[in-house]
Write a protein that holds these residues in place. Sequence first.
Motif, mmCIF file in Angstrom:
data_model
loop_
_atom_site.group_PDB
_atom_site.id
_atom_site.type_symbol
_atom_site.label_atom_id
_atom_site.label_comp_id
_atom_site.label_asym_id
_atom_site.label_seq_id
_atom_site.Cartn_x
_atom_site.Cartn_y
_atom_site.Cartn_z
ATOM 1 N N GLU A 36 83.992 -19.754 -24.870
ATOM 2 C CA GLU A 36 82.885 -19.495 -25.788
ATOM 3 C C GLU A 36 83.254 -19.934 -27.207
ATOM 4 N N GLY A 37 84.480 -19.595 -27.631
ATOM 5 C CA GLY A 37 84.923 -19.955 -28.973
ATOM 6 C C GLY A 37 84.963 -21.459 -29.177
ATOM 7 N N LEU A 38 85.515 -22.181 -28.213
ATOM 8 C CA LEU A 38 85.592 -23.636 -28.320
ATOM 9 C C LEU A 38 84.192 -24.254 -28.346
ATOM 10 N N ALA A 39 83.284 -23.709 -27.536
ATOM 11 C CA ALA A 39 81.917 -24.230 -27.520
ATOM 12 C C ALA A 39 81.247 -24.033 -28.884
ATOM 13 N N LEU A 41 82.746 -23.762 -31.790
ATOM 14 C CA LEU A 41 83.391 -24.627 -32.773
ATOM 15 C C LEU A 41 82.905 -26.071 -32.652
ATOM 16 N N ARG A 42 82.476 -26.460 -31.472
ATOM 17 C CA ARG A 42 81.984 -27.820 -31.257
ATOM 18 C C ARG A 42 80.526 -27.990 -31.654
ATOM 19 N N THR A 43 79.784 -26.891 -31.696
ATOM 20 C CA THR A 43 78.348 -26.991 -31.954
ATOM 21 C C THR A 43 77.902 -26.351 -33.262
ATOM 22 N N GLU A 44 78.739 -25.494 -33.840
ATOM 23 C CA GLU A 44 78.398 -24.836 -35.097
ATOM 24 C C GLU A 44 79.415 -25.223 -36.174
ATOM 25 N N HIS A 45 79.040 -24.985 -37.417
ATOM 26 C CA HIS A 45 79.971 -25.274 -38.517
ATOM 27 C C HIS A 45 80.767 -24.022 -38.876
ATOM 28 N N PHE A 46 82.085 -24.161 -38.813
ATOM 29 C CA PHE A 46 82.984 -23.112 -39.283
ATOM 30 C C PHE A 46 84.006 -23.743 -40.208
ATOM 31 N N ASP A 47 84.481 -22.947 -41.174
ATOM 32 C CA ASP A 47 85.436 -23.445 -42.161
ATOM 33 C C ASP A 47 86.876 -23.107 -41.810
ATOM 34 N N ALA A 48 87.084 -22.144 -40.907
ATOM 35 C CA ALA A 48 88.436 -21.747 -40.524
ATOM 36 C C ALA A 48 88.364 -20.951 -39.226
ATOM 37 N N VAL A 49 89.517 -20.837 -38.559
ATOM 38 C CA VAL A 49 89.609 -20.094 -37.298
ATOM 39 C C VAL A 49 90.744 -19.091 -37.389
ATOM 40 N N VAL A 63 94.472 -23.098 -26.793
ATOM 41 C CA VAL A 63 93.299 -23.276 -27.653
ATOM 42 C C VAL A 63 93.676 -24.066 -28.900
ATOM 43 N N CYS A 64 94.800 -23.718 -29.498
ATOM 44 C CA CYS A 64 95.270 -24.421 -30.696
ATOM 45 C C CYS A 64 95.536 -25.886 -30.377
ATOM 46 N N ARG A 65 96.186 -26.139 -29.248
ATOM 47 C CA ARG A 65 96.476 -27.519 -28.839
ATOM 48 C C ARG A 65 95.166 -28.307 -28.655
ATOM 49 N N THR A 66 94.180 -27.675 -28.026
ATOM 50 C CA THR A 66 92.888 -28.331 -27.811
ATOM 51 C C THR A 66 92.190 -28.614 -29.134
ATOM 52 N N GLU A 70 90.926 -32.295 -31.520
ATOM 53 C CA GLU A 70 89.538 -32.547 -31.891
ATOM 54 C C GLU A 70 89.246 -32.359 -33.368
ATOM 55 N N SER A 71 90.078 -31.584 -34.068
ATOM 56 C CA SER A 71 89.712 -31.185 -35.421
ATOM 57 C C SER A 71 90.949 -30.819 -36.235
ATOM 58 N N ASP A 72 90.804 -30.897 -37.565
ATOM 59 C CA ASP A 72 91.869 -30.428 -38.446
ATOM 60 C C ASP A 72 91.464 -29.128 -39.147
ATOM 61 N N ILE A 73 90.521 -28.394 -38.541
ATOM 62 C CA ILE A 73 90.074 -27.130 -39.115
ATOM 63 C C ILE A 73 91.270 -26.204 -39.328
ATOM 64 N N PRO A 74 91.327 -25.502 -40.447
ATOM 65 C CA PRO A 74 92.440 -24.572 -40.694
ATOM 66 C C PRO A 74 92.497 -23.473 -39.626
ATOM 67 N N ILE A 75 93.712 -23.208 -39.150
ATOM 68 C CA ILE A 75 93.924 -22.206 -38.096
ATOM 69 C C ILE A 75 94.998 -21.224 -38.533
ATOM 70 N N ILE A 76 94.689 -19.940 -38.445
ATOM 71 C CA ILE A 76 95.709 -18.909 -38.621
ATOM 72 C C ILE A 76 95.829 -18.173 -37.294
ATOM 73 N N MET A 77 97.051 -18.047 -36.789
ATOM 74 C CA MET A 77 97.281 -17.415 -35.491
ATOM 75 C C MET A 77 97.731 -15.969 -35.668
ATOM 76 N N LEU A 78 97.180 -15.103 -34.828
ATOM 77 C CA LEU A 78 97.589 -13.703 -34.796
ATOM 78 C C LEU A 78 98.606 -13.541 -33.686
ATOM 79 N N THR A 79 99.802 -13.087 -34.034
ATOM 80 C CA THR A 79 100.891 -12.990 -33.071
ATOM 81 C C THR A 79 101.379 -11.554 -32.959
#
Length: 234
Positions: A36-39, A41-49, A63-66, A70-79
Amino acid sequence: MHRVLLLDDDEQLGPPLTVYCQRFELALAQSLRPDEGLARLRTEHFDAVILDVMLPGMDGFEVCRTLRKESDIPIIMLTARGDVMDRVVGLELGADDYLPKPFEPRELVARVQTMLRRRHGQNGPPVMVTAGEPSVLSFEGLTLDAARRSVLRQGQAVELTGTEFELLHLLARESGRVFSRDDILTQLRGHDAELYTRAVDIVVSRLRKKLEPLDCIKTLRNAGYTLALRRLSP
């Protein structure tokens, strides 16, 4: 208002975090499943994940690898707190930052705002340059445009994350100078956090791969990193 997607299967996390983020002009939306999240991100505009490592069906690393394909959108991971390898792997896959769980909402917002400031420069204000410093820095085989946040390697455009661009620009502004890891952290992060020394090494490694076949970032043992390219006259 910037839009941020929270990809986390904890249904209790999204609603209060959404309300909190609104205080800082951030519109948070949550997806509980990776597909759902990937879908979205592909169809809506988001500034960060904001991306949790532990997800059903497909973990956050995949998910990060995928996303990075496709994109250079900023990603912060929760670990998971204390799980150093999760943070290392996330950074190696292209995440811009990480935050251990449980976290304080204000720290999460601060990290997101930092990523957005870097990202915002691509379509808004340029990277800060000192008076008299040219916006375009040209070297043999490499050109950086701070105003457009663009990089050309041997005439070909290179897609960099915000963190990668900031690091390269830092080295390029004073090519030949050796920057220690602490220097780089102070310039790019502005605050202390565990594993950041290792994070510098990981981002440098990612950057080197993207700049190949140029061999331009040199490591000086026990000293740091330097950009070893001949600068061309403006």
